[in-house]
Design an enzyme around this catalytic site. Sequence first.
Site, mmCIF file in Angstrom:
data_model
loop_
_atom_site.group_PDB
_atom_site.id
_atom_site.type_symbol
_atom_site.label_atom_id
_atom_site.label_comp_id
_atom_site.label_asym_id
_atom_site.label_seq_id
_atom_site.Cartn_x
_atom_site.Cartn_y
_atom_site.Cartn_z
ATOM 1 N N GLY A 22 -31.804 36.011 -0.366
ATOM 2 C CA GLY A 22 -30.839 36.612 -1.363
ATOM 3 C C GLY A 22 -29.354 36.027 -1.597
ATOM 4 O O GLY A 22 -28.858 36.291 -2.744
ATOM 5 N N HIS A 62 -42.130 32.760 -3.178
ATOM 6 C CA HIS A 62 -41.576 32.423 -1.652
ATOM 7 C C HIS A 62 -42.953 31.875 -0.985
ATOM 8 O O HIS A 62 -44.044 32.612 -1.422
ATOM 9 C CB HIS A 62 -41.008 33.845 -1.411
ATOM 10 C CG HIS A 62 -40.281 34.128 -1.292
ATOM 11 N ND1 HIS A 62 -40.149 35.329 -2.806
ATOM 12 C CD2 HIS A 62 -38.739 33.905 -0.339
ATOM 13 C CE1 HIS A 62 -38.471 35.280 -2.908
ATOM 14 N NE2 HIS A 62 -37.621 34.643 -1.770
ATOM 15 N N SER A 69 -33.929 33.117 1.600
ATOM 16 C CA SER A 69 -35.432 33.528 1.568
ATOM 17 C C SER A 69 -36.109 32.785 2.395
ATOM 18 O O SER A 69 -37.039 32.936 3.265
ATOM 19 C CB SER A 69 -35.347 34.168 0.911
ATOM 20 O OG SER A 69 -35.590 33.806 -0.364
ATOM 21 N N ASP A 86 -45.522 37.047 -5.497
ATOM 22 C CA ASP A 86 -43.542 37.179 -6.121
ATOM 23 C C ASP A 86 -43.799 35.459 -7.340
ATOM 24 O O ASP A 86 -42.904 35.269 -8.202
ATOM 25 C CB ASP A 86 -42.498 37.814 -6.177
ATOM 26 C CG ASP A 86 -42.290 36.721 -4.704
ATOM 27 O OD1 ASP A 86 -42.745 35.681 -4.660
ATOM 28 O OD2 ASP A 86 -41.526 37.106 -3.589
ATOM 29 N N ASN A 133 -31.415 30.810 -5.551
ATOM 30 C CA ASN A 133 -30.965 32.078 -6.153
ATOM 31 C C ASN A 133 -29.548 31.194 -7.282
ATOM 32 O O ASN A 133 -30.286 32.308 -7.959
ATOM 33 C CB ASN A 133 -30.071 32.852 -4.432
ATOM 34 C CG ASN A 133 -31.312 32.982 -4.040
ATOM 35 O OD1 ASN A 133 -32.499 34.099 -4.553
ATOM 36 N ND2 ASN A 133 -31.200 33.375 -3.116
#
Length: 226
Positions: free
Chosen positions: A88, A200, A51, A197, A116
């Site tokens: 992801g 990002h 991402s 979040d 991730n």
Amino acid sequence: MSGSLEIEAKSGVLRYFSGAVIALGLAFSGAFAGVAQGGTGPVKLVAFGDSLTAGYQLPPEDAFPVKLEKALHERGYNVTVVNAGVSGDTSSGGLARLNWSVGDDVDGVILELGANDALRGLDPSITRKNLDAMLAQLVSRKIPVLLAGMMAPPNLGDQYGQEFNSIYGDLAEKHDALLYPFFLDGVAAEPELNLGDGIHPTGEGVSLIVEKILPSVELLIKQAKS
């Protein structure tokens, strides 16, 4: 009368041969210039990642590959940067899709994976094995690679951090790949450069990533051209 016709005929022949010689010279000159410049086609880079590459929750124009391509164009490079980021994605997912995501027409790869894996607390040995396999495949195909490093979240502990963080430098040295030690350098843990979040980057955060990684990408382009 016949004498003047003969002179005109000779002049026409001379003009014909003179034009042919000039045209031939220009053709050779153009061909030589093309060889000297190594061709005029763009260098094709693939930004292969998760991402952070894909541009999670950002307008298309703010995604890392788009901003990187624009910055390279501003520096005079004839380069195309393809977005092969999948939100992801883990290193296992990247390994599974590598060959069909990176075609034979690709000149260089920016490999950004592993974040991730760390967020999920996966065994660092798995991440190492997957990235090792990806680098081996790309090197065997004679595709130069810029490996973008990641760092484990501090809440996973010192031992996990040491095992995970060492992966990128070790593998870059093993495969003689270019290394950018930390993809989120200057952006991680900076609230104003990240989305809500805290993970990002915003468009401004992506711009900073591009600014910092640009010299390393220029080295990748140099390798791709050679």
